[in-house]
Write a protein that holds these residues in place. Structure first.
Motif, PDB file in Angstrom:
ATOM      1  N   TYR A 104     -68.717  43.110   2.120  1.00 13.05           N
ATOM      2  CA  TYR A 104     -67.791  43.091   1.350  1.00 13.05           C
ATOM      3  C   TYR A 104     -66.474  43.011   2.104  1.00 13.05           C
ATOM      4  O   TYR A 104     -66.566  42.991   3.208  1.00 13.05           O
ATOM      5  CB  TYR A 104     -67.776  44.593   0.458  1.00 13.05           C
ATOM      6  N   HIS A 105     -65.519  42.951   1.262  1.00 16.23           N
ATOM      7  CA  HIS A 105     -63.944  42.784   1.901  1.00 16.23           C
ATOM      8  C   HIS A 105     -63.227  44.135   1.679  1.00 16.23           C
ATOM      9  O   HIS A 105     -63.463  44.982   0.617  1.00 16.23           O
ATOM     10  CB  HIS A 105     -63.116  41.549   1.062  1.00 16.23           C
ATOM     11  N   PHE A 106     -62.206  44.183   2.653  1.00 15.42           N
ATOM     12  CA  PHE A 106     -61.397  45.241   2.712  1.00 15.42           C
ATOM     13  C   PHE A 106     -59.873  44.741   2.514  1.00 15.42           C
ATOM     14  O   PHE A 106     -59.705  43.769   2.561  1.00 15.42           O
ATOM     15  CB  PHE A 106     -61.185  45.950   4.051  1.00 15.42           C
ATOM     16  N   GLU A 107     -59.031  45.357   1.754  1.00 16.92           N
ATOM     17  CA  GLU A 107     -57.714  45.093   1.542  1.00 16.92           C
ATOM     18  C   GLU A 107     -57.046  46.204   2.552  1.00 16.92           C
ATOM     19  O   GLU A 107     -57.005  47.289   2.360  1.00 16.92           O
ATOM     20  CB  GLU A 107     -57.237  45.050   0.174  1.00 16.92           C
ATOM     21  N   VAL A 108     -56.183  45.594   3.298  1.00 16.92           N
ATOM     22  CA  VAL A 108     -55.457  46.261   4.307  1.00 16.92           C
ATOM     23  C   VAL A 108     -53.737  46.275   3.784  1.00 16.92           C
ATOM     24  O   VAL A 108     -53.423  45.036   3.790  1.00 16.92           O
ATOM     25  CB  VAL A 108     -55.638  46.086   5.669  1.00 16.92           C
ATOM     26  N   THR A 109     -53.147  47.452   3.806  1.00 24.04           N
ATOM     27  CA  THR A 109     -51.803  47.340   3.631  1.00 24.04           C
ATOM     28  C   THR A 109     -51.089  47.652   4.644  1.00 24.04           C
ATOM     29  O   THR A 109     -51.324  49.173   4.796  1.00 24.04           O
ATOM     30  CB  THR A 109     -51.274  47.868   2.416  1.00 24.04           C
ATOM     31  N   LEU A 110     -50.279  46.988   5.563  1.00 26.95           N
ATOM     32  CA  LEU A 110     -49.159  47.671   6.187  1.00 26.95           C
ATOM     33  C   LEU A 110     -48.004  47.779   5.885  1.00 26.95           C
ATOM     34  O   LEU A 110     -47.226  46.852   5.234  1.00 26.95           O
ATOM     35  CB  LEU A 110     -49.192  46.780   7.714  1.00 26.95           C
ATOM     36  N   SER A 111     -47.376  49.079   6.043  1.00 25.05           N
ATOM     37  CA  SER A 111     -46.058  49.234   5.346  1.00 25.05           C
ATOM     38  C   SER A 111     -45.056  49.621   6.506  1.00 25.05           C
ATOM     39  O   SER A 111     -45.399  50.445   7.589  1.00 25.05           O
ATOM     40  CB  SER A 111     -45.979  50.423   4.270  1.00 25.05           C
ATOM     41  N   PHE A 112     -43.750  49.098   6.436  1.00 26.65           N
ATOM     42  CA  PHE A 112     -42.928  49.409   7.674  1.00 26.65           C
ATOM     43  C   PHE A 112     -41.727  49.930   7.012  1.00 26.65           C
ATOM     44  O   PHE A 112     -41.286  49.289   6.053  1.00 26.65           O
ATOM     45  CB  PHE A 112     -42.817  48.030   8.551  1.00 26.65           C
ATOM     46  N   LYS A 113     -40.875  50.416   7.939  1.00 25.39           N
ATOM     47  CA  LYS A 113     -39.470  50.777   7.593  1.00 25.39           C
ATOM     48  C   LYS A 113     -38.458  50.590   8.619  1.00 25.39           C
ATOM     49  O   LYS A 113     -38.939  50.385   9.676  1.00 25.39           O
ATOM     50  CB  LYS A 113     -39.153  52.073   6.979  1.00 25.39           C
ATOM     51  N   LYS A 114     -37.200  50.428   8.356  1.00 27.61           N
ATOM     52  CA  LYS A 114     -36.417  49.957   9.407  1.00 27.61           C
ATOM     53  C   LYS A 114     -36.297  51.356  10.550  1.00 27.61           C
ATOM     54  O   LYS A 114     -36.269  52.406  10.229  1.00 27.61           O
ATOM     55  CB  LYS A 114     -34.805  49.944   8.938  1.00 27.61           C
ATOM     56  N   SER A 115     -36.512  50.771  11.863  1.00 27.90           N
ATOM     57  CA  SER A 115     -36.484  51.801  12.642  1.00 27.90           C
ATOM     58  C   SER A 115     -35.085  52.336  13.142  1.00 27.90           C
ATOM     59  O   SER A 115     -34.316  51.443  13.268  1.00 27.90           O
ATOM     60  CB  SER A 115     -37.154  51.052  14.264  1.00 27.90           C
ATOM     61  N   LEU A 116     -35.096  53.486  13.338  1.00 32.36           N
ATOM     62  CA  LEU A 116     -33.655  54.311  13.700  1.00 32.36           C
ATOM     63  C   LEU A 116     -33.344  54.126  15.055  1.00 32.36           C
ATOM     64  O   LEU A 116     -32.464  54.320  15.343  1.00 32.36           O
ATOM     65  CB  LEU A 116     -33.728  55.779  13.149  1.00 32.36           C
ATOM     66  N   LYS A 117     -34.281  53.798  15.869  1.00 31.16           N
ATOM     67  CA  LYS A 117     -34.139  54.003  17.403  1.00 31.16           C
ATOM     68  C   LYS A 117     -33.383  52.543  18.069  1.00 31.16           C
ATOM     69  O   LYS A 117     -32.796  52.524  18.897  1.00 31.16           O
ATOM     70  CB  LYS A 117     -35.452  53.890  18.196  1.00 31.16           C
ATOM     71  N   ASP A 118     -33.581  51.484  17.055  1.00 30.84           N
ATOM     72  CA  ASP A 118     -32.956  50.075  17.670  1.00 30.84           C
ATOM     73  C   ASP A 118     -32.068  49.496  16.710  1.00 30.84           C
ATOM     74  O   ASP A 118     -31.880  48.300  16.801  1.00 30.84           O
ATOM     75  CB  ASP A 118     -34.002  49.243  17.787  1.00 30.84           C
ATOM     76  N   ASN A 119     -31.106  50.284  15.970  1.00 30.07           N
ATOM     77  CA  ASN A 119     -30.115  49.852  15.061  1.00 30.07           C
ATOM     78  C   ASN A 119     -30.575  48.610  13.930  1.00 30.07           C
ATOM     79  O   ASN A 119     -29.910  47.880  13.600  1.00 30.07           O
ATOM     80  CB  ASN A 119     -29.062  49.181  15.821  1.00 30.07           C
ATOM     81  N   GLY A 120     -32.087  49.028  13.729  1.00 31.62           N
ATOM     82  CA  GLY A 120     -32.367  48.279  12.415  1.00 31.62           C
ATOM     83  C   GLY A 120     -33.043  46.759  12.985  1.00 31.62           C
ATOM     84  O   GLY A 120     -33.362  45.932  12.369  1.00 31.62           O
ATOM     85  N   THR A 121     -33.044  46.683  14.113  1.00 35.52           N
ATOM     86  CA  THR A 121     -33.774  45.235  14.640  1.00 35.52           C
ATOM     87  C   THR A 121     -35.313  45.292  14.434  1.00 35.52           C
ATOM     88  O   THR A 121     -35.757  44.126  14.434  1.00 35.52           O
ATOM     89  CB  THR A 121     -33.107  44.831  16.223  1.00 35.52           C
ATOM     90  N   GLU A 122     -36.051  46.278  14.660  1.00 44.26           N
ATOM     91  CA  GLU A 122     -37.407  46.392  14.553  1.00 44.26           C
ATOM     92  C   GLU A 122     -37.930  47.134  13.284  1.00 44.26           C
ATOM     93  O   GLU A 122     -37.201  47.918  12.682  1.00 44.26           O
ATOM     94  CB  GLU A 122     -37.939  46.854  15.721  1.00 44.26           C
ATOM     95  N   GLY A 123     -39.062  46.961  13.003  1.00 43.81           N
ATOM     96  CA  GLY A 123     -39.665  47.678  11.787  1.00 43.81           C
ATOM     97  C   GLY A 123     -40.626  48.934  12.301  1.00 43.81           C
ATOM     98  O   GLY A 123     -41.369  48.334  13.374  1.00 43.81           O
TER      99      GLY A 123
END
Length: 181
Positions: A104-123
């Motif tokens: 069978y198959h799995f559905e994977v969901t990855l959720s990201f938010k703006k990182s506060l450590k690097d002024n929003g350049t990374e998630g």
């Protein structure tokens, strides 16, 4: 493949079904390039996890940021990838995973938010959700749970038991088979 809140795609998300041959057509600014870049962003993140695991044996998604600016995709920063009409900064990607170990198959969901450590350049990864046949089997979003999973992923993997899932799949299969006879 589902993408939510990424570039042109709204918070409600857009779903794409791919076949062995898929053509992307549409007018200018309809999302063709955004779809391709979303797929490449997910692939880059997964490759980063694999590389870190192969180098030091650590599977640590909680400490692996989505570094969009390093991907050479001309996307800018994480903040510039959030849909400009959105009120929040969470970007989600869902994709299907199959395994030779399971029928069978799995559905994977990855959720990201703006990182506060690097002024929003990374998630920063905020949750991983795994679904099997429309049933959520895992959601990891609390920081302590994410850290525990990251630190003990290999040990947890060996504890996984697919007996119930396999029995349920066989039950459904047998019902369908018996209806045909």
């Amino acid at each position: 493949f589902i993408t939510k809140n990424f570039r042109i795609f709204s918070k409600e998300g857009s779903e794409f079904r791919f076949k062995p041959i898929t053509f992307l057509t549409g007018s200018n600014s309809s999302g063709k390039t955004s779809l391709v870049k979303a797929i490449l962003v997910v692939q880059h993140y997964i490759d980063t996890l694999r590389n870190r695991y192969s180098i030091n044996g650590s599977f640590d998604p909680a400490r692996t940021n989505l570094n969009i600016s390093s991907m050479n995709l001309k996307l800018g920063s994480y903040s510039s990838c959030v849909n400009k009409f959105s009120e929040d900064d969470v970007i989600s990607f869902s994709y299907e995973v199959s395994s030779d170990l399971a029928p069978y198959h799995f559905e994977v969901t990855l959720s990201f938010k703006k990182s506060l450590k690097d002024n929003g350049t990374e998630g920063e990864l905020i949750s991983i959700e795994v679904k099997l046949a429309d049933e959520i089997i895992s959601v990891t979003s609390h920081p302590a749970l994410v850290n525990t999973l990251s630190e003990n992923a290999a040990a947890e993997y060996t504890k996984l038991n697919w007996d119930k899932v396999a029995k349920k799949c066989m039950s459904v299969y047998n019902k369908v088979k018996n209806k045909r006879n």
